[in-house]
Design an enzyme around this catalytic site. Structure first.
Site, mmCIF file in Angstrom:
data_model
loop_
_atom_site.group_PDB
_atom_site.id
_atom_site.type_symbol
_atom_site.label_atom_id
_atom_site.label_comp_id
_atom_site.label_asym_id
_atom_site.label_seq_id
_atom_site.Cartn_x
_atom_site.Cartn_y
_atom_site.Cartn_z
ATOM 1 N N ASP A 107 0.046 6.228 -16.518
ATOM 2 C CA ASP A 107 -0.529 6.809 -15.242
ATOM 3 C C ASP A 107 -1.322 8.029 -15.613
ATOM 4 O O ASP A 107 -1.361 8.759 -16.640
ATOM 5 C CB ASP A 107 0.500 7.016 -14.236
ATOM 6 C CG ASP A 107 1.240 5.968 -13.684
ATOM 7 O OD1 ASP A 107 1.203 4.872 -14.183
ATOM 8 O OD2 ASP A 107 1.918 6.208 -12.575
ATOM 9 N N HIS A 252 2.863 8.931 -18.928
ATOM 10 C CA HIS A 252 1.389 9.441 -18.515
ATOM 11 C C HIS A 252 0.473 9.489 -19.592
ATOM 12 O O HIS A 252 0.927 9.936 -20.817
ATOM 13 C CB HIS A 252 1.604 10.716 -17.837
ATOM 14 C CG HIS A 252 2.501 10.601 -16.633
ATOM 15 N ND1 HIS A 252 3.846 10.483 -16.357
ATOM 16 C CD2 HIS A 252 2.001 10.488 -15.332
ATOM 17 C CE1 HIS A 252 3.929 10.411 -15.210
ATOM 18 N NE2 HIS A 252 2.972 10.229 -14.428
HETATM 19 ZN ZN ZN Z 1 0.193 9.810 -11.191
#
Ligand code: ZN
Length: 283
Positions: A107, A252
Site C-alpha cells: 500500500d 507498505h
Molecule cells: Zn494506506
C-alpha cells in the site's frame, strides 16, 4: 474487530487533529475491518501495541497443497466475492482457500525509492502481488505504475490523497476514488478492479462508491504494522506468526521510510515459500 483500546486511541487521534467524531457519521455507519488498523505512515499520535490477526480457517476439511514449484498460481475465481455491478459487497478480508495461498498487498505507493526494490524482490521469488496506489503518487510517477502492471501485479485504488473517508462529504469520497481510477487507467490502459479504504476504515458511502465505479473492496487479515517502523525482526515475526491459508497480508512501499518493510520481506518471503505457501493476486 477493533478493540476498545483501539477505538479509544482513534478517538484520541481525532481529538488531537481537531476533528469531531460526529463527522464520521457523514459516511454512514463505519464497517469495521477484521484486521488490525492500518494508519498512514505519517499518522501522528499514540497507537496501541501491534497485534496481527490470524485468518480463521474455514470449517471444511483442507485439501492438500499443490506440490508445483511455481510460486505464482492462477488467481482463485472468488466467485462468491464477485458482486454484480452496483451491488454493495463487504470487503474481502481473506481468500476463500484452504490451501497455503496468500495474497500480498503493498500500500501507499508508488514510491520512487522503495517500489523498484519491492518489485525486484517479488520478481526474484516469482510472486504476484496487489499494489494499492495513492492517486497523487501515481500521477507523479506514472512510469512506476506501468512498471508494476507490466511485471504482472495488480494495480489497485487506494484513494487520491489517503484521507479518512468517513470524514468527507459524499461527493468528495467519489472524487477521491474516481480521480485515482482515472489516473491508474491512463497509466495501465485498464481500470482498477480493487479498492482499499485508507486505514481499513470502511463506511457505506465508500463501499457504495467503490461498487458504482466497478471495483470491489479488499481489506486484510495480517497487519504487521510495518508503517510504524517497529523494526525488521518484529515485522518479520508478526507476518510469520499470523499467516494462515487464505491470508491477505498488508505491507507498505510508500508513505515514509520503508526500508524495514523491505528487509522484512527479504526475510519472511523465503520462509513462507519454503513452508509451501504460494502467492496470488485476486482477480
Ligand atoms: Zn494506506
Amino acid at each position: 474487530m477493533l478493540s476498545h483500546h483501539q477505538i479509544m486511541s482513534r478517538r484520541l487521534l481525532l481529538s488531537v487533529a481537531g476533528l469531531t467524531l460526529l463527522s464520521a457519521e457523514a459516511c454512514g455507519a463505519p464497517v469495521p475491518n477484521t484486521g488490525s488498523a492500518e494508519h498512514h505512515a505519517d499518522s501522528p499520535g499514540p497507537l496501541p501495541p501491534t497485534s496481527t490477526s490470524p485468518t480463521p480457517t474455514p470449517a471444511k476439511s483442507p485439501s492438500p497443497s499443490p506440490a508445483a514449484p511455481a510460486v505464482n498460481v492462477p488467481s482463485p475465481a472468488l466467485s462468491s466475492a464477485a458482486a454484480p455491478s452496483h451491488r454493495i459487497s463487504d470487503p474481502l478480508f481473506s481468500l476463500p482457500s484452504d490451501d497455503k495461498l496468500v495474497a500480498l498487498t503493498i500500500d501507499d505507493g508508488p514510491d520512487p525509492t522503495h517500489t523498484p526494490i519491492v518489485l525486484s524482490i517479488l520478481k526474484q521469488h516469482g510472486i504476484r502481488a496487489t499494489f494499492f496506489l495513492v492517486g497523487e503518487n501515481a500521477a507523479a510517477h506514472p512510469g512506476l505504475v506501468r512498471e508494476i502492471a507490466q511485471q504482472g501485479h495488480h494495480v489497485a485504488n487506494h484513494t487520491w490523497t489517503h484521507p479518512d473517508l468517513r470524514q468527507l462529504p459524499d461527493a468528495q469520497v467519489r472524487d477521491e476514488l474516481e480521480r485515482t481510477s482515472d489516473v491508474l487507467q491512463k497509466a495501465t490502459g485498464k481500470p482498477p478492479t480493487w479498492f482499499r479504504s485508507p486505514g481499513g476504515d470502511w463506511c457505506k458511502v465508500a463501499l457504495r462508491t467503490c461498487s458504482e465505479l466497478g471495483m470491489r473492496p479488499m481489506g486484510w487479515s495480517v497487519d504487521p504494522r510495518d508503517w510504524s517502523r517497529p523494526g525488521t525482526s518484529k515485522i518479520t515475526t508478526r507476518v510469520l506468526g499470523a499467516v494462515r491459508p487464505g491470508s491477505i497480508v498488508l505491507n507498505h512501499d510508500g508513505g515514509g521510510d520503508r526500508s524495514q518493510t523491505i528487509a522484512a520481506m527479504r526475510a519472511y518471503l523465503p520462509v513462507l515459500i519454503e513452508d509451501g505457501y504460494q502467492f496470488t493476486a485476486p482477480r
